[in-house]
Design a protein around this motif. Structure first.
Motif, PDB file in Angstrom:
ATOM      1  N   THR A 115      15.326 -20.492 -16.371  1.00  0.00           N
ATOM      2  CA  THR A 115      15.239 -21.616 -15.455  1.00  0.00           C
ATOM      3  C   THR A 115      14.243 -22.619 -16.008  1.00  0.00           C
ATOM      4  N   HIS A 116      14.372 -23.849 -15.578  1.00  0.00           N
ATOM      5  CA  HIS A 116      13.416 -24.874 -15.971  1.00  0.00           C
ATOM      6  C   HIS A 116      12.028 -24.435 -15.509  1.00  0.00           C
ATOM      7  N   ARG A 117      11.058 -24.638 -16.358  1.00  0.00           N
ATOM      8  CA  ARG A 117       9.682 -24.220 -16.052  1.00  0.00           C
ATOM      9  C   ARG A 117       9.208 -24.768 -14.705  1.00  0.00           C
ATOM     10  N   ASP A 118       9.624 -25.968 -14.349  1.00  0.00           N
ATOM     11  CA  ASP A 118       9.145 -26.605 -13.121  1.00  0.00           C
ATOM     12  C   ASP A 118       9.969 -26.270 -11.889  1.00  0.00           C
ATOM     13  N   ASN A 119      10.991 -25.438 -12.017  1.00  0.00           N
ATOM     14  CA  ASN A 119      11.844 -25.095 -10.889  1.00  0.00           C
ATOM     15  C   ASN A 119      11.238 -23.908 -10.138  1.00  0.00           C
ATOM     16  N   ALA A 120      10.225 -24.213  -9.344  1.00  0.00           N
ATOM     17  CA  ALA A 120       9.482 -23.160  -8.630  1.00  0.00           C
ATOM     18  C   ALA A 120      10.392 -22.361  -7.704  1.00  0.00           C
ATOM     19  N   GLY A 121      11.333 -23.019  -7.050  1.00  0.00           N
ATOM     20  CA  GLY A 121      12.233 -22.304  -6.145  1.00  0.00           C
ATOM     21  C   GLY A 121      13.077 -21.274  -6.867  1.00  0.00           C
ATOM     22  N   SER A 122      13.647 -21.655  -7.997  1.00  0.00           N
ATOM     23  CA  SER A 122      14.472 -20.729  -8.765  1.00  0.00           C
ATOM     24  C   SER A 122      13.636 -19.569  -9.304  1.00  0.00           C
ATOM     25  N   ARG A 123      12.436 -19.870  -9.723  1.00  0.00           N
ATOM     26  CA  ARG A 123      11.561 -18.803 -10.238  1.00  0.00           C
ATOM     27  C   ARG A 123      11.248 -17.788  -9.140  1.00  0.00           C
ATOM     28  N   LYS A 124      10.992 -18.271  -7.922  1.00  0.00           N
ATOM     29  CA  LYS A 124      10.721 -17.362  -6.802  1.00  0.00           C
ATOM     30  C   LYS A 124      11.946 -16.515  -6.479  1.00  0.00           C
ATOM     31  N   VAL A 125      13.116 -17.136  -6.494  1.00  0.00           N
ATOM     32  CA  VAL A 125      14.356 -16.395  -6.230  1.00  0.00           C
ATOM     33  C   VAL A 125      14.517 -15.268  -7.240  1.00  0.00           C
ATOM     34  N   ALA A 126      14.356 -15.580  -8.517  1.00  0.00           N
ATOM     35  CA  ALA A 126      14.505 -14.565  -9.568  1.00  0.00           C
ATOM     36  C   ALA A 126      13.546 -13.400  -9.324  1.00  0.00           C
ATOM     37  N   GLU A 127      12.294 -13.710  -9.059  1.00  0.00           N
ATOM     38  CA  GLU A 127      11.294 -12.657  -8.863  1.00  0.00           C
ATOM     39  C   GLU A 127      11.575 -11.837  -7.614  1.00  0.00           C
ATOM     40  N   ARG A 128      11.955 -12.484  -6.539  1.00  0.00           N
ATOM     41  CA  ARG A 128      12.257 -11.759  -5.303  1.00  0.00           C
ATOM     42  C   ARG A 128      13.499 -10.882  -5.446  1.00  0.00           C
ATOM     43  N   ALA A 129      14.394 -11.250  -6.365  1.00  0.00           N
ATOM     44  CA  ALA A 129      15.613 -10.462  -6.592  1.00  0.00           C
ATOM     45  C   ALA A 129      15.394  -9.358  -7.625  1.00  0.00           C
ATOM     46  N   GLY A 130      14.158  -9.185  -8.085  1.00  0.00           N
ATOM     47  CA  GLY A 130      13.839  -8.078  -8.984  1.00  0.00           C
ATOM     48  C   GLY A 130      13.735  -8.431 -10.449  1.00  0.00           C
ATOM     49  N   PHE A 131      13.939  -9.692 -10.805  1.00  0.00           N
ATOM     50  CA  PHE A 131      13.800 -10.103 -12.196  1.00  0.00           C
ATOM     51  C   PHE A 131      12.316 -10.199 -12.547  1.00  0.00           C
ATOM     52  N   VAL A 132      12.019  -9.897 -13.800  1.00  0.00           N
ATOM     53  CA  VAL A 132      10.640  -9.900 -14.298  1.00  0.00           C
ATOM     54  C   VAL A 132      10.537 -10.943 -15.401  1.00  0.00           C
ATOM     55  N   ARG A 133       9.427 -11.661 -15.405  1.00  0.00           N
ATOM     56  CA  ARG A 133       9.214 -12.661 -16.454  1.00  0.00           C
ATOM     57  C   ARG A 133       9.317 -12.022 -17.819  1.00  0.00           C
ATOM     58  N   ASP A 134       9.950 -12.714 -18.728  1.00  0.00           N
ATOM     59  CA  ASP A 134      10.164 -12.256 -20.099  1.00  0.00           C
ATOM     60  C   ASP A 134       9.706 -13.374 -21.039  1.00  0.00           C
ATOM     61  N   PRO A 135       8.381 -13.592 -21.138  1.00  0.00           N
ATOM     62  CA  PRO A 135       7.869 -14.760 -21.866  1.00  0.00           C
ATOM     63  C   PRO A 135       8.250 -14.804 -23.341  1.00  0.00           C
ATOM     64  N   ASP A 136       8.594 -13.674 -23.935  1.00  0.00           N
ATOM     65  CA  ASP A 136       9.012 -13.686 -25.344  1.00  0.00           C
ATOM     66  C   ASP A 136      10.325 -14.451 -25.536  1.00  0.00           C
ATOM     67  N   ARG A 137      11.084 -14.650 -24.463  1.00  0.00           N
ATOM     68  CA  ARG A 137      12.355 -15.369 -24.561  1.00  0.00           C
ATOM     69  C   ARG A 137      12.268 -16.807 -24.033  1.00  0.00           C
ATOM     70  N   ASP A 138      11.079 -17.232 -23.617  1.00  0.00           N
ATOM     71  CA  ASP A 138      10.917 -18.628 -23.213  1.00  0.00           C
ATOM     72  C   ASP A 138      11.282 -19.520 -24.392  1.00  0.00           C
ATOM     73  N   GLN A 139      11.869 -20.658 -24.092  1.00  0.00           N
ATOM     74  CA  GLN A 139      12.209 -21.582 -25.169  1.00  0.00           C
ATOM     75  C   GLN A 139      12.466 -22.976 -24.626  1.00  0.00           C
ATOM     76  N   ASP A 140      12.400 -23.940 -25.509  1.00  0.00           N
ATOM     77  CA  ASP A 140      12.816 -25.290 -25.184  1.00  0.00           C
ATOM     78  C   ASP A 140      14.307 -25.363 -25.490  1.00  0.00           C
TER      79      ASP A 140
END
Length: 159
Positions: A115-140
């Protein structure tokens, strides 16, 4: 809330939903997408068992979508919720249910999303649904002629 497979009858609704300025801030779909293009995509998805797309409905009203593309044993998940559905927990419920469906119907051990870094709503949805941040795959990523800073998430099949 229910998830049901997209049909070509949903094409005009989806094309219109993506024109919302807030949706356009964070979707890869162009604002010029047409109902005919969406209908073709729905028909093509129906021919490919590695791809699934569901309409999110609540009280008979279309509220968004969830989709997955399975490639090399990994599912790539996306979702969209319309303005009328935000803030009601529908995206989290839909994504949670969809993840369970994917693991039940596809041979995948991991699901990923970005998700776009600034999409706070989408990030919350992902985390609440059990997804975990995977910073090694962050990219532009280049999306619609701009470079988007994206953050990655993943969830693994529970054994």
């Amino acid at each position: 809330m229910i998830l049901r497979e997209f049909t070509v009858e949903d094409a005009a609704w989806y094309a219109e939903a993506t024109r919302d300025p807030e949706v356009q801030r964070f979707t890869a779909d162009p604002p010029t997408i047409t109902a005919a293009q969406v209908a073709r995509a729905i028909e093509e998805r129906g021919k490919n068992p590695a791809v699934a797309s569901f309409c999110i409905e609540d009280d008979g009203e279309r509220c968004g979508n969830v989709a997955v593309d399975v490639e090399n044993g990994v599912g790539h998940v996306s979702y969209l919720v319309t303005a009328n559905a935000r803030g009601r927990g529908l995206a989290t419920r839909a994504l949670t249910e969809f993840v369970a469906w994917i693991f039940a119907h596809h041979e995948v051990d991991e699901l990923r999303l970005w998700t776009h870094r600034d999409n706070a709503g989408s990030r919350k949805v992902a985390e609440r649904a059990g997804f975990v941040r995977d910073p090694d795959r962050d990219q532009d990523r280049e999306i619609k002629g701009s470079v988007w800073p994206t953050v990655a998430y993943a969830v693994r099949r529970r054994r």
